[in-house]
Write an enzyme that holds these catalytic residues in place. Structure first.
Site, mmCIF file in Angstrom:
data_model
loop_
_atom_site.group_PDB
_atom_site.id
_atom_site.type_symbol
_atom_site.label_atom_id
_atom_site.label_comp_id
_atom_site.label_asym_id
_atom_site.label_seq_id
_atom_site.Cartn_x
_atom_site.Cartn_y
_atom_site.Cartn_z
ATOM 1 N N HIS A 249 1.821 4.642 -2.717
ATOM 2 C CA HIS A 249 1.970 6.081 -2.479
ATOM 3 C C HIS A 249 3.321 6.573 -3.003
ATOM 4 O O HIS A 249 3.425 7.645 -3.614
ATOM 5 C CB HIS A 249 1.875 6.373 -0.985
ATOM 6 N N HIS B 162 0.831 -1.201 0.000
ATOM 7 C CA HIS B 162 0.000 0.000 0.000
ATOM 8 C C HIS B 162 0.872 1.261 0.000
ATOM 9 O O HIS B 162 0.681 2.165 -0.830
ATOM 10 C CB HIS B 162 -0.903 -0.017 1.239
ATOM 11 N N GLU B 163 1.819 1.314 0.910
ATOM 12 C CA GLU B 163 2.673 2.506 0.987
ATOM 13 C C GLU B 163 3.605 2.607 -0.224
ATOM 14 O O GLU B 163 3.953 3.712 -0.646
ATOM 15 C CB GLU B 163 3.476 2.489 2.290
#
Length: 517
Positions: free
Chosen positions: A285, A281-282
């Site tokens: 980003h 997920h990160e």
């Protein structure tokens, strides 16, 4: 505050000076970002008082750079065409990209110019202290330790909202911080669609879905090996270590820019999927930050668009890549290398475990793709009532638990698992919509990507060929920076306005098959 430079009257000169100011402003903000990252990752616990002063000073400097009278004069020059007004603009007409820069800096300037500098300093200092207070309260499982800081913080944010627009609802003003150019009404309509669709689907799964395997349960997974597994996942996905790093934090996050995009994760000893999905997920980003134009660092063209667009990148990589069967065909052997006791786990079992729904889960960041949005809706409702003064700080734990029981059928037994689980209220409000906007947009982008790419996306994932996916996102989202307002960017990237259609089709197909409905 500096006086207006009367010489800065022609368009080229005004634009050049505005860009120079934007670059200085960005540098100050990036220095603050690094200090914020350090506080959440490496700073010793006792460093908070000094860090609060450091960040407060930097925020004041950034505010003064933005609201300086010269900035207002340069913007006016660029918007009117120079000394002679619009009729002189023809020889120095702004390009579309330059006009976008002016639009974005005008937007920032207008939202900051009436906010007192001393309020900015007080707010930043209190946010820094509140972050530490939240960590301590969460560790102690005691909302009462956090409540006084939270009450003071909401007062400061209301004061700021009133300075920006005294006639507007404070929640709407604060919402604009994270979701500019995306009407709140649009998001609320999407929330209604999701609530109406997801609740029956979750009920159908609970009542008629098959039992899914849980091959990762019943074991203990040490943090050191989990960190090695997360690092291996980043290597497979193509994380650029020359421009990033992986660390741990109480709440996973990404921090950085197109030259330095750092990510964090956290571990549960009973579930390796938690850290793995958080890391992916990160990473999503970070791909956004690293995909921004390097030649536009310091300008709006080199900055991300909004929290919702940012979240679309993380949700794309977490869900539309990391939770696919193709990804588990690729990555399961690596998991088994790190945890040999999983040698007998099949791809089908791993895929099912990665996508299993957990309606009784209390923690948002550990939630599945369906119940996740009920967590977000719950937060948005409490958030709005609190900002608008319809909910007292002392009432939050009770209301939180009541809503969770109503929406998810489970009641938190502790504040840590309830209203203290997220760090977000330690620094701001009215921003939770971005998580659901991101999931909806991720599905829309995924559909557009699959339509555009010559190769089959699942085949690319299965073979570990992730460059085409990153390049598509960079071409259609990242490289634009803030060139387009949010709604226009979505249309440029996907060919149509933001819609829940693709997300609902995606979850219907996926979970109907997974649970044999």
């Amino acid at each position: 505050m500096a006086t207006v430079d009367e010489a800065a009257t022609d368009v080229p000169d005004a634009y050049e000076r505005l860009i120079e100011r934007s670059e200085k402003l960005t540098n100050v903000r990036m220095a603050s970002m690094v200090l914020g990252w350090d506080q959440r990752v490496m700073m010793p616990e006792g460093g908070t008082p000094a860090r609060a002063g450091q960040l407060s000073t930097l925020s004041s400097m950034a505010h003064e750079l933005l609201v300086d009278d010269d900035v207002g004069a340069w913007l006016e020059t660029l918007e009117t065409g120079g000394v002679g007004g619009p009729e002189t603009a023809s020889s120095h007409e702004l390009t579309d990209e330059q006009a976008a820069v002016v639009r974005e800096l005008r937007h920032e300037y207008s939202r900051a110019v009436d906010v007192p500098a001393e309020l900015v300093e007080r707010l930043t200092a209190h946010q820094t202290q509140t972050q530490q207070t939240w960590q301590e309260a969460k560790a102690a499982d005691d909302f009462s330790q956090f409540a006084p800081a939270l009450e003071e913080l909401i007062d400061l944010h209301r004061e700021r909202a009133a300075a920006i627009d005294p006639a507007e609802n404070p929640y709407r003003v604060l919402y604009e911080d994270s979701q500019p150019y995306l009407p709140l009404e649009t998001v609320e309509r999407i929330f209604d669609e999701l609530r109406d669709h997801l609740v029956p689907l979750i009920t159908e799964i609970q009542e008629h879905g098959r039992d899914l395997p849980t091959p990762f349960s019943g074991h203990t997974y040490d943090e050191e090996t989990q960190m090695e597994l997360s690092e291996a996942a980043l290597d497979v996905l193509g994380y650029d270590r020359a421009h990033g790093r992986l660390d741990t934090a109480p709440h996973p996050f990404m921090s950085g820019n197109q030259f330095d995009a750092r990510i964090t994760t956290r571990f549960r000893e009973d579930d390796p999927l938690d850290a793995l999905t958080a890391t992916i997920h990160e990473f999503g980003h970070a791909t956004y930050q690293l995909g921004l134009r390097k030649d536009q660092y310091g300008t709006p063209l080199g900055a991300s668009r909004s929290s919702g667009v940012h979240e679309s990148q993380s949700r794309f990589w977490e869900n539309h890549v990391g939770r696919t069967k193709a990804f588990w065909e690729l990555f399961l052997p690596t998991v088994k290398t790190h945890f040999p006791h999983l040698e007998d786990v099949t791809v089908e079992e791993a895929y099912a475990a990665a996508n299993r729904i957990y309606p009784d889960n209390r923690i948002r960041v550990e939630a599945d793709e369906l119940t996740y949005h009920l967590h977000i809706i719950l937060r948005c409702e409490i958030d709005r009532a609190f900002v608008e003064g319809d909910l007292e700080v002392s009432e939050i734990p009770q209301v939180w638990n009541d809503k969770m029981e109503s929406y998810l059928g489970v009641r938190p037994e502790t504040d840590t698992d309830g209203c203290l689980q997220d760090t977000h209220w330690s620094y701001g409000f009215a921003g939770f919509q971005g998580y659901t906007v991101g999931s909806v947009l991720a599905a829309q982008l995924d559909a557009a990507m699959r339509e555009d790419l010559d190769a089959d996306v699942d085949d690319l994932i299965r073979e570990g060929e992730f460059d085409p996916l990153r390049e598509w996102m960079t071409e259609n989202v990242h490289r634009h920076g803030q060139r387009y307002p949010t709604e226009e960017l979505i249309e440029v990237a996907t060919g149509e306005p933001l819609t829940a259609k693709y997300f609902l089709e995606y979850v219907d197909e996926k979970f109907t098959d997974l649970y044999s409905l």
